[in-house]
Design an enzyme around this catalytic site. Sequence first.
Site, PDB file in Angstrom:
ATOM      1  N   GLU A   1      -9.067   1.324  -2.428  1.00  0.00           N
ATOM      2  CA  GLU A   1      -8.973   1.430  -1.051  1.00  0.00           C
ATOM      3  C   GLU A   1     -10.250   1.872  -0.462  1.00  0.00           C
ATOM      4  O   GLU A   1     -10.512   2.946   0.092  1.00  0.00           O
ATOM      5  CB  GLU A   1      -8.136   2.204  -0.470  1.00  0.00           C
ATOM      6  CG  GLU A   1      -7.645   2.160   1.139  1.00  0.00           C
ATOM      7  CD  GLU A   1      -6.864   3.196   1.621  1.00  0.00           C
ATOM      8  OE1 GLU A   1      -6.460   3.278   2.657  1.00  0.00           O
ATOM      9  OE2 GLU A   1      -6.222   3.893   0.856  1.00  0.00           O
ATOM     10  N   HIS A   4      -2.541  -3.350   4.428  1.00  0.00           N
ATOM     11  CA  HIS A   4      -1.710  -2.318   5.488  1.00  0.00           C
ATOM     12  C   HIS A   4      -2.355  -2.484   6.822  1.00  0.00           C
ATOM     13  O   HIS A   4      -3.169  -1.490   7.352  1.00  0.00           O
ATOM     14  CB  HIS A   4      -1.490  -1.009   5.018  1.00  0.00           C
ATOM     15  CG  HIS A   4      -3.020  -0.214   4.593  1.00  0.00           C
ATOM     16  ND1 HIS A   4      -3.830  -0.736   3.672  1.00  0.00           N
ATOM     17  CD2 HIS A   4      -3.312   1.149   4.992  1.00  0.00           C
ATOM     18  CE1 HIS A   4      -4.743   0.055   3.737  1.00  0.00           C
ATOM     19  NE2 HIS A   4      -4.591   1.275   4.503  1.00  0.00           N
ATOM     20  N   ASP A  40       0.189   5.442  -1.094  1.00  0.00           N
ATOM     21  CA  ASP A  40      -0.726   6.710  -1.504  1.00  0.00           C
ATOM     22  C   ASP A  40      -0.280   7.654  -2.262  1.00  0.00           C
ATOM     23  O   ASP A  40      -0.760   8.932  -2.488  1.00  0.00           O
ATOM     24  CB  ASP A  40      -1.291   7.213  -0.074  1.00  0.00           C
ATOM     25  CG  ASP A  40      -2.427   6.263   0.408  1.00  0.00           C
ATOM     26  OD1 ASP A  40      -3.462   6.122  -0.337  1.00  0.00           O
ATOM     27  OD2 ASP A  40      -2.479   5.873   1.427  1.00  0.00           O
ATOM     28  N   ASP A  98       2.022   1.904   3.825  1.00  0.00           N
ATOM     29  CA  ASP A  98       1.129   3.120   3.816  1.00  0.00           C
ATOM     30  C   ASP A  98       1.810   4.445   3.671  1.00  0.00           C
ATOM     31  O   ASP A  98       1.447   5.536   4.104  1.00  0.00           O
ATOM     32  CB  ASP A  98       0.091   3.120   5.168  1.00  0.00           C
ATOM     33  CG  ASP A  98      -0.887   3.870   4.881  1.00  0.00           C
ATOM     34  OD1 ASP A  98      -1.419   4.449   3.923  1.00  0.00           O
ATOM     35  OD2 ASP A  98      -1.841   3.764   5.878  1.00  0.00           O
ATOM     36  N   HIS A 117     -13.407   1.680   3.658  1.00  0.00           N
ATOM     37  CA  HIS A 117     -12.162   2.837   4.114  1.00  0.00           C
ATOM     38  C   HIS A 117     -12.892   2.912   5.829  1.00  0.00           C
ATOM     39  O   HIS A 117     -13.251   2.291   6.644  1.00  0.00           O
ATOM     40  CB  HIS A 117     -12.277   3.741   3.411  1.00  0.00           C
ATOM     41  CG  HIS A 117     -10.804   4.537   3.571  1.00  0.00           C
ATOM     42  ND1 HIS A 117     -10.912   5.882   3.880  1.00  0.00           N
ATOM     43  CD2 HIS A 117      -9.620   4.209   3.655  1.00  0.00           C
ATOM     44  CE1 HIS A 117      -9.619   6.348   4.382  1.00  0.00           C
ATOM     45  NE2 HIS A 117      -8.836   5.176   4.205  1.00  0.00           N
ATOM     46  N   HIS A 162       0.990  -1.029  -0.037  1.00  0.00           N
ATOM     47  CA  HIS A 162       0.001   0.193   0.156  1.00  0.00           C
ATOM     48  C   HIS A 162       0.898   1.067  -0.155  1.00  0.00           C
ATOM     49  O   HIS A 162       1.634   1.509   1.039  1.00  0.00           O
ATOM     50  CB  HIS A 162      -0.982  -0.144   1.198  1.00  0.00           C
ATOM     51  CG  HIS A 162      -1.920   0.912   1.067  1.00  0.00           C
ATOM     52  ND1 HIS A 162      -3.270   0.697   0.510  1.00  0.00           N
ATOM     53  CD2 HIS A 162      -2.072   2.304   1.404  1.00  0.00           C
ATOM     54  CE1 HIS A 162      -4.298   1.667   0.709  1.00  0.00           C
ATOM     55  NE2 HIS A 162      -3.253   2.819   1.211  1.00  0.00           N
ATOM     56  N   HIS A 199      -8.879  -1.940   7.198  1.00  0.00           N
ATOM     57  CA  HIS A 199      -9.910  -0.991   7.566  1.00  0.00           C
ATOM     58  C   HIS A 199     -11.351  -1.647   7.927  1.00  0.00           C
ATOM     59  O   HIS A 199     -12.004  -0.755   8.419  1.00  0.00           O
ATOM     60  CB  HIS A 199     -10.107   0.011   6.145  1.00  0.00           C
ATOM     61  CG  HIS A 199      -8.991   1.101   6.164  1.00  0.00           C
ATOM     62  ND1 HIS A 199      -9.093   2.082   6.924  1.00  0.00           N
ATOM     63  CD2 HIS A 199      -8.157   1.109   5.238  1.00  0.00           C
ATOM     64  CE1 HIS A 199      -8.023   2.890   6.611  1.00  0.00           C
ATOM     65  NE2 HIS A 199      -7.247   2.475   5.483  1.00  0.00           N
TER      66      HIS A 199
END
Length: 449
Positions: free
Chosen positions: A170, A259, A59, A372, A197, A57, A238
């Site tokens: 995600e 993650h 971003d 992450d 999420h 993961h 999540h």
Amino acid sequence: MKNAFCAARLAALWAASTLLACAVAAAAATGGASPAATDYHARVLRVLEQTPLIDGHNDLAWEIRDRYKSRLSAIDLKTDTSKLPVGADVTPLMTDIVRLRAGHVGGQFWSVWVPVDVKGAEAVQLTLEQIDLVKRMVARYPADFEIAYTAADVRRIHRAGKIASLIGIEGGHQINNSLAVLRQMYDLGARYMTLTHVLTTGWADSATDTPRHHGLTPFGEDVVREMNRLGMLVDLSHVSPDTMRAALRVSTAPVIFSHSSARALVDHPRDVPDDVLKLVAANGGVVMVNFATAYVSEEVNRWEADRSAEVARYESPPYGGLYIGQPERAKAALAAWEHEHPKPRATLAQVADHIEHIRQVAGIDHVGIGSDFDGIPDTPRGLEGVDKYPDLLAELMRRGWSDGDVAKLAGANVLRVMAECEHIAATQRSQQASEAVFEASEAPAGDNH
């Protein structure tokens, strides 16, 4: 002659004993291991030459959208992006090609996250735009990146000296309650979807929201089954523990946590309880350990909770707070509290602790890495960016991990999961696509009331 011979022999014995003492001292200094065994970074590099290091993961795509309006021409990923100028409250970027190369990254799942307050058709559009951004980024740097769709693609691209680029959605809100949209996202290259999420969807409970379904609704179960049919990884980061358990019950393919860390070490809802870790082992899945500081350090977790309480204490509009309607006073009070209570730092060693715990509970075949990076406001000390993975692997070697163990953690485990999901999908190829339709009023799966 005899005396001379004895003197010579004594001298030889003395020299030999001196050499032996030196060897013993050297061995003691290295814990009895040979120099080759203690050259951890050299061992790490040998492992990563054969096995791609795959992060579950990252971003960066959203940060490019947010900071540069999705204009790749506005940022050069061939330079160290941590040195780019940023505002006072903006975290420097953690990812670029220079540091990916230094970190010997072989594969990266790029998150195409969109915020949970974006809903419906707009969420679908933004997801498409983020997929487009990742593909444009890969095309802009063809010597470094190549899109991957399968485990075999990842290995081939790694052998070619490039970074395999995979796409992960995600949040289930991004398909707008539509299996047709899910299928089209898969066709566009998305190879996992996180079921929620930070907020609960109409069909699955989030770990960080009030439970509504106590797991999955019947449509949520249909989502998992359709992902199995497609060969799309079911990502349980999540989601609530009940949703984790429900998805593990329904899924016929190994799942991932792209993650997440270990809840036994830090009691944060984003981490994975031990009973679920055992279910992951039975399922054949993998938990990819997160670097978010509140998820890996109980001290940071507590500090963040205390800070949130202070924020509410000073200003909680429209009715609460000591300084309600006085934002400058509230800001000054919070700054004073932060000065008196500096934020603790999480560490690389704590991340290694989570990895080891997951190994102990679930087994060596069920743990991976999901940093992450560029989705977290700060990092553990020693893991400041994508160049630091070898330091983490070296720490595990210091703790006694073999090269084979490190290879599994680095990428072999998630590659196995990908390959197994692809195989299961192949066995279901003759099945028709699901025609399940979301019903907003449906009861949770298994609810007879």
